[in-house]
Design a protein around this motif. Structure first.
Motif, mmCIF file in Angstrom:
data_model
loop_
_atom_site.group_PDB
_atom_site.id
_atom_site.type_symbol
_atom_site.label_atom_id
_atom_site.label_comp_id
_atom_site.label_asym_id
_atom_site.label_seq_id
_atom_site.Cartn_x
_atom_site.Cartn_y
_atom_site.Cartn_z
ATOM 1 N N SER A 139 82.964 42.481 79.524
ATOM 2 C CA SER A 139 81.754 42.591 80.331
ATOM 3 C C SER A 139 80.663 43.392 79.611
ATOM 4 N N TYR A 140 81.044 44.076 78.534
ATOM 5 C CA TYR A 140 80.041 44.812 77.744
ATOM 6 C C TYR A 140 79.618 43.999 76.516
ATOM 7 N N LEU A 141 80.050 42.739 76.483
ATOM 8 C CA LEU A 141 79.828 41.907 75.292
ATOM 9 C C LEU A 141 78.530 41.118 75.419
ATOM 10 N N ASP A 142 77.916 40.921 74.279
ATOM 11 C CA ASP A 142 76.677 40.174 74.259
ATOM 12 C C ASP A 142 76.932 38.698 74.539
ATOM 13 N N LYS A 143 76.003 38.059 75.219
ATOM 14 C CA LYS A 143 76.169 36.640 75.569
ATOM 15 C C LYS A 143 76.258 35.736 74.346
ATOM 16 N N ASN A 144 75.804 36.230 73.178
ATOM 17 C CA ASN A 144 75.766 35.338 72.019
ATOM 18 C C ASN A 144 76.971 35.442 71.097
ATOM 19 N N ASP A 145 77.921 36.285 71.443
ATOM 20 C CA ASP A 145 79.058 36.420 70.536
ATOM 21 C C ASP A 145 80.081 35.320 70.764
ATOM 22 N N ASN A 146 80.642 34.845 69.648
ATOM 23 C CA ASN A 146 81.593 33.733 69.683
ATOM 24 C C ASN A 146 82.971 34.216 70.169
ATOM 25 N N LEU A 147 83.343 33.789 71.385
ATOM 26 C CA LEU A 147 84.574 34.304 71.994
ATOM 27 C C LEU A 147 85.836 33.838 71.277
ATOM 28 N N LEU A 148 85.804 32.587 70.784
ATOM 29 C CA LEU A 148 86.990 32.089 70.081
ATOM 30 C C LEU A 148 87.247 32.928 68.834
ATOM 31 N N PHE A 149 86.163 33.259 68.157
ATOM 32 C CA PHE A 149 86.293 34.074 66.944
ATOM 33 C C PHE A 149 86.763 35.484 67.291
ATOM 34 N N CYS A 150 86.070 36.111 68.268
ATOM 35 C CA CYS A 150 86.420 37.493 68.625
ATOM 36 C C CYS A 150 87.871 37.581 69.093
ATOM 37 N N GLY A 151 88.263 36.655 69.984
ATOM 38 C CA GLY A 151 89.625 36.678 70.515
ATOM 39 C C GLY A 151 90.649 36.516 69.401
ATOM 40 N N SER A 152 90.395 35.543 68.499
ATOM 41 C CA SER A 152 91.359 35.318 67.420
ATOM 42 C C SER A 152 91.452 36.539 66.507
ATOM 43 N N MET A 153 90.320 37.167 66.237
ATOM 44 C CA MET A 153 90.340 38.350 65.363
ATOM 45 C C MET A 153 91.201 39.456 65.967
ATOM 46 N N ILE A 154 91.055 39.653 67.279
ATOM 47 C CA ILE A 154 91.817 40.725 67.940
ATOM 48 C C ILE A 154 93.317 40.438 67.845
ATOM 49 N N VAL A 155 93.667 39.162 68.104
ATOM 50 C CA VAL A 155 95.082 38.803 68.074
ATOM 51 C C VAL A 155 95.630 38.900 66.645
ATOM 52 N N ALA A 163 76.871 27.794 67.291
ATOM 53 C CA ALA A 163 75.873 26.811 66.866
ATOM 54 C C ALA A 163 76.487 25.417 66.782
ATOM 55 N N GLU A 164 77.634 25.305 66.108
ATOM 56 C CA GLU A 164 78.273 24.003 65.884
ATOM 57 C C GLU A 164 79.280 23.699 66.992
ATOM 58 N N LYS A 165 78.797 23.431 68.186
ATOM 59 C CA LYS A 165 79.715 23.259 69.325
ATOM 60 C C LYS A 165 80.672 22.089 69.121
ATOM 61 N N SER A 166 80.126 20.980 68.570
ATOM 62 C CA SER A 166 80.956 19.775 68.481
ATOM 63 C C SER A 166 82.176 20.008 67.587
ATOM 64 N N ALA A 167 82.008 20.851 66.562
ATOM 65 C CA ALA A 167 83.122 21.109 65.651
ATOM 66 C C ALA A 167 84.263 21.828 66.379
ATOM 67 N N LEU A 168 83.911 22.525 67.464
ATOM 68 C CA LEU A 168 84.940 23.324 68.133
ATOM 69 C C LEU A 168 85.469 22.695 69.419
ATOM 70 N N ARG A 169 84.994 21.480 69.722
ATOM 71 C CA ARG A 169 85.407 20.838 70.982
ATOM 72 C C ARG A 169 86.919 20.750 71.124
ATOM 73 N N LYS A 170 87.567 20.310 70.027
ATOM 74 C CA LYS A 170 89.030 20.123 70.078
ATOM 75 C C LYS A 170 89.726 21.459 70.335
ATOM 76 N N THR A 171 89.252 22.495 69.616
ATOM 77 C CA THR A 171 89.856 23.818 69.799
ATOM 78 C C THR A 171 89.678 24.265 71.243
ATOM 79 N N GLY A 172 88.453 24.047 71.776
ATOM 80 C CA GLY A 172 88.164 24.440 73.155
ATOM 81 C C GLY A 172 89.062 23.706 74.139
ATOM 82 N N ASP A 173 89.236 22.397 73.919
ATOM 83 C CA ASP A 173 90.073 21.614 74.833
ATOM 84 C C ASP A 173 91.536 22.064 74.770
ATOM 85 N N THR A 174 92.008 22.341 73.553
ATOM 86 C CA THR A 174 93.395 22.814 73.417
ATOM 87 C C THR A 174 93.565 24.141 74.150
ATOM 88 N N TRP A 175 92.586 25.023 73.961
ATOM 89 C CA TRP A 175 92.644 26.322 74.641
ATOM 90 C C TRP A 175 92.722 26.122 76.157
#
Ligand code: PFF
Length: 454
Positions: A242-258, A419-431
């Motif tokens: 909830s303290y995160l900026d709206k523009n940060d990539n969640l897939l990237f941030c989440g994966s980095m933490i894990v 920026a490149e949403k289409s490239a991540l569609r598959k990852t998003g759907d799998t998630w």
């Protein structure tokens, strides 16, 4: 009532703070001993599968929910549930209670680690000559109420002090300062450990799977630990999100933490098992592995006092960045729900947490006979929170994000800032698939098994 919500300075600050929450006693104290008890490499492979199939999807969902709602757990559930608002609010309150319980007993062990930093400095560790000696020393310390309560108090106060200064000036600043120090100490300890492991027994134990040790219970332990180690299931990551900026990539941030959390658990395992095998001790020592065996290892290795000092400093740093995350979740909830100031809330909560920790701290001494279902107060707090409340909380997050919120809303929030949403569609759907079907089913299985139903 909170008027303006604080935000992280930048994405790195968030990742370090969230990784600081995830990396804690779970990685350095708990992961090595459960790996030791459950047969080593095969257990690690199952644990990694649990992290990928359940931990990562739910972690991303929890951060996403926080960023979407820009609120703490109770308000998030209450305001965004379309139906059954009361039940969801109760879910938020459960997160609050879970945090409170975990902090109560977690601070006790964190206090021991800090106490052991001073044991190392004062030369007591250097005076230990066998594993039995180390165990006696450990028992004497933890059964002494003055020692445990003193360090418990100091640790609660340290966490309170950080959170008192707020998100950016307190939590983010301390994470930026301590996480790199933590990493450097760990790398140093890994090299040292590997150089001791002349016959490579520690490495074999960690990396050569023996599947005969695996049974259904092992799988469940691995699953339960995945929640605990990632700090998922009690609204901590929701609050940080909830303290995160709206523009940060969640897939990237989440994966980095894990990735960071997993890497650090494996490195801690490497440092510990190479030392333990290098010095001829038993890896299946149980919860006392870190406090019973390691001081004995340190006392007979060259420059062991320095190693001991570094190790317990590492453990204390890891514990501090985790305790502050839980405290921040509690504080943020009360900031949302009441009119009190952060400073007042931190002071009152810290005092309450100290009081709640007293029975846990005394469980190893004067109150060891106070038992319920044959468990001490400490065991009950640990069992209830880690094995029941966290998996249940993870389930709530998965169900809320994948079943209560609309799919469009969720995916839009996921792709925000990419920026490149289409490239991540598959990852998003799998998630989304993992979150909606795989994670809930597996969580329910864990839950049923630990409550003894299956
Ligand atoms: N992840 C922390 C650890 O591994 O020690 C413990 C923890 C912190 C659990 C925060 C839950 C939580 F919300």
């Amino acid at each position: 009532m909170q008027t303006t919500r604080e935000h992280w300075g930048n994405k790195l600050g968030f990742i370090l703070a969230a990784a600081g929450s995830a990396v804690g006693l779970g990685n350095i104290w708990k992961f090595p001993y459960i790996t030791g008890e459950n047969g080593g490499a095969a257990f690690i492979i199952i644990y990694l599968l649990c992290i990928m199939l359940i931990g990562l999807p739910v972690l991303i969902a929890e951060i996403l929910l926080g960023r979407y709602a820009q609120k703490g757990p109770i308000s998030t559930f209450r305001d965004f549930a379309r139906r059954h608002k009361k039940i969801w609010t109760a879910g938020g309150i459960l997160f609050f209670i879970t945090g409170f319980i975990i902090l109560g007993y977690y601070n006790v062990i964190a206090g021991w680690s800090l106490g052991y930093v001073f044991e190392s400095i004062s030369g007591h560790i250097a005076g230990i000559s066998s594993s039995a000696d180390a165990a006696t020393h450990f028992r004497e310390l933890v059964s002494n109420p003055v020692w445990t309560l003193f360090w418990h108090f100091i640790f609660v106060a340290a966490g309170g002090l950080v959170v008192y200064f707020g998100v950016r000036n307190g939590i983010e600043r301390i994470a930026r300062l301590l996480m790199p120090v933590f990493f450097l100490i760990l790398i140093f300890l890994v090299f040292w450990g590997v150089s001791l492991d002349g016959e490579g027994k520690g490495l074999t134990f960690l990396f050569q799977p023996d599947w005969s040790t695996i049974n259904f219970k092992t799988v469940l332990i691995a699953l339960g630990h995945a929640f605990f180690t990632l700090s998922v299931g009690m609204g901590v990551l929701l609050t940080y999100g909830s303290y995160l900026d709206k523009n940060d990539n969640l897939l990237f941030c989440g994966s980095m933490i894990v990735i960071l959390d997993t890497l650090i658990a494996l490195m801690a395992g490497l440092a510990i098992f190479t030392s333990v095998f290098g010095m001829g001790f038993d890896p299946a020592e149980g919860p006392g592995l870190v406090f019973n065996v390691l001081p004995a290892v340190f006392s007979i290795m060259p420059a062991g006092s320095i190693f001991s000092l570094l190790f317990f400093t590492l453990l204390s740093i890891a514990a501090l960045t985790s305790t502050i995350s839980i405290l921040e979740m509690l504080v943020s909830t009360l900031l949302d729900e009441t009119r009190f100031s952060r400073h007042h809330i931190v002071i009152v909560l810290s005092l309450l947490i100290f009081v709640l920790g007293i029975p846990a701290a005394l469980s190893f001494g004067g109150w060891s006979h106070v038992r319920l279902f044959d468990m001490t107060m400490f065991d009950i707090m640990d069992y209830l929170s880690a094995n029941i409340l966290l998996p249940f909380g993870g389930l709530l997050v998965a169900v809320f994000v994948a079943w209560v919120l609309k799919k469009n809303t969720v995916l839009n929030e996921l792709y925000r800032g990419i920026a490149e949403k289409s490239a991540l569609r598959k990852t998003g759907d799998t998630w989304y698939f993992l979150l909606k079907y795989v994670a809930p089913v597996l969580i329910i299985l864990v839950f049923l098994s630990i409550t003894g139903i299956i």
